[in-house]
Design a protein around this motif. Structure first.
Motif, PDB file in Angstrom:
ATOM      1  N   SER A 137       0.822  -1.207   0.000  1.00  0.00           N
ATOM      2  CA  SER A 137       0.000   0.000   0.000  1.00  0.00           C
ATOM      3  C   SER A 137       0.857   1.260   0.000  1.00  0.00           C
ATOM      4  CB  SER A 137      -0.936   0.013   1.214  1.00  0.00           C
ATOM      5  OG  SER A 137      -0.217   0.275   2.406  1.00  0.00           O
ATOM      6  N   SER A 164       0.438   6.916   1.595  1.00  0.00           N
ATOM      7  CA  SER A 164      -0.641   5.934   1.566  1.00  0.00           C
ATOM      8  C   SER A 164      -1.936   6.714   1.724  1.00  0.00           C
ATOM      9  CB  SER A 164      -0.497   4.908   2.692  1.00  0.00           C
ATOM     10  OG  SER A 164      -1.523   3.947   2.633  1.00  0.00           O
ATOM     11  N   GLY A 165      -2.799   6.649   0.732  1.00  0.00           N
ATOM     12  CA  GLY A 165      -3.984   7.489   0.771  1.00  0.00           C
ATOM     13  C   GLY A 165      -3.580   8.953   0.793  1.00  0.00           C
ATOM     14  N   ALA A 166      -4.116   9.693   1.765  1.00  0.00           N
ATOM     15  CA  ALA A 166      -3.788  11.110   1.901  1.00  0.00           C
ATOM     16  C   ALA A 166      -2.687  11.360   2.924  1.00  0.00           C
ATOM     17  CB  ALA A 166      -5.036  11.894   2.284  1.00  0.00           C
ATOM     18  N   GLU A 184      -6.732   7.334   9.610  1.00  0.00           N
ATOM     19  CA  GLU A 184      -6.945   6.066   8.911  1.00  0.00           C
ATOM     20  C   GLU A 184      -5.869   5.819   7.854  1.00  0.00           C
ATOM     21  OE1 GLU A 184      -9.878   9.120   7.124  1.00  0.00           O
ATOM     22  OE2 GLU A 184      -9.060   8.581   9.096  1.00  0.00           O
ATOM     23  N   ASP A 185      -5.378   6.877   7.216  1.00  0.00           N
ATOM     24  CA  ASP A 185      -4.328   6.703   6.224  1.00  0.00           C
ATOM     25  C   ASP A 185      -2.953   6.591   6.884  1.00  0.00           C
ATOM     26  OD1 ASP A 185      -6.119   6.725   4.111  1.00  0.00           O
ATOM     27  OD2 ASP A 185      -6.001   8.885   3.861  1.00  0.00           O
TER      28      ASP A 185
END
Length: 255
Positions: A6, A41-43, A65-66
């Motif tokens: 990820s 990862s993500g934002a 969460e990210d």
């Protein structure tokens, strides 16, 4: 997908700015070109950064969460230890998510990063300010040791420092502060210190206003950091126009 998969590498400061919505901290504190590729990862993003006292760490920005996925991937990759990273600085709202995956010391610093692009109005006590030079080094060190032992200021250890201060009627140094370029070249204030005997008289406000005004006039912006338990300093800085900041937690990274 595994946590390591990820992770994605970020190769430029421009990409980090895009990920973070042109975050002021990134603009003012992250060099270009990057010292090494960042991780995302993500934002969430993690980027290598030398602090103002030249310690290598990693700064982590993004929602919890990210940051959870990011920190899990970093733990599995072993990249931070391989690169010799000594500490982690993370936005406070994502600290617990990061701590679940990376081994951090229990003790560290809770602090806030602030910046301004506004020149503050003149303060009456500014007429008492005098420039300080290396000839004043013993007095600066003595004042910092007694009245501001936690400061990261390193008097005259780095180039282009501008120190100002106030001496009382007996010649004793009772207030001081410095502006200097950080490693990106953006002005940062440090060592804003007032002797206990004259606190509440406006000297800290005067030192900060003068240094901030000169920095903004010359460079367009000025930054600083404060410990989160210093409510008096926070009110002072906000009153001078500082904002656009982050509340951080910094902890040593354990082996």
């Amino acid at each position: 997908m595994s946590p390591v998969r990820s992770l994605r590498r970020v190769e430029s400061r421009e990409e980090i700015l895009e990920l973070t919505g042109s975050d002021p901290f990134v603009r003012c504190e992250i060099r270009t070109p990057l010292e090494a590729p960042a991780w995302a990862s993500g934002a969430a993003v993690a980027v290598l950064r030398h602090s103002n006292i030249r310690r290598l760490g990693v700064a982590v920005l993004g929602p919890a969460e990210d940051v959870e996925a990011l920190s899990a991937g970093l733990a599995d990759s072993g990249d931070l230890h391989r690169l010799g990273v000594g500490g982690v600085t993370v936005v406070r709202e994502s600290f617990e998510a990061l701590r679940r995956h990376l081994p951090l010391a229990d003790k560290g610093g809770d602090w806030e990063w602030l910046c301004t692009t506004t020149q503050p109005a003149p303060i009456p006590q500014e007429d008492r300010l005098i420039p300080l030079s290396e000839n004043d080094l013993p007095d600066i060190r003595a004042l910092l040791a007694v009245a501001n032992a936690r400061t990261d200021a390193r008097p005259f250890e780095y180039p282009h420092q501008v120190w100002v201060g106030v001496r009382d009627g007996s010649g004793r140094l009772v207030a001081c502060g410095v502006r200097e370029p950080n490693l990106v070249g953006v002005p940062v204030l440090a060592g804003i210190t007032v002797d206990e005997s004259v606190r509440g008289t406006g000297l800290g406000l005067a030192v900060t206003a003068r240094l901030t005004r000169d920095a903004v006039r010359e460079a367009g912006t000025c930054t600083l950091g404060l410990y989160s338990d210093n409510d008096v300093a926070r009110r002072l800085y906000h009153g001078l126009g500082y904002g656009n900041g982050h509340a951080f937690r910094s902890r040593p990274l354990l082996g």
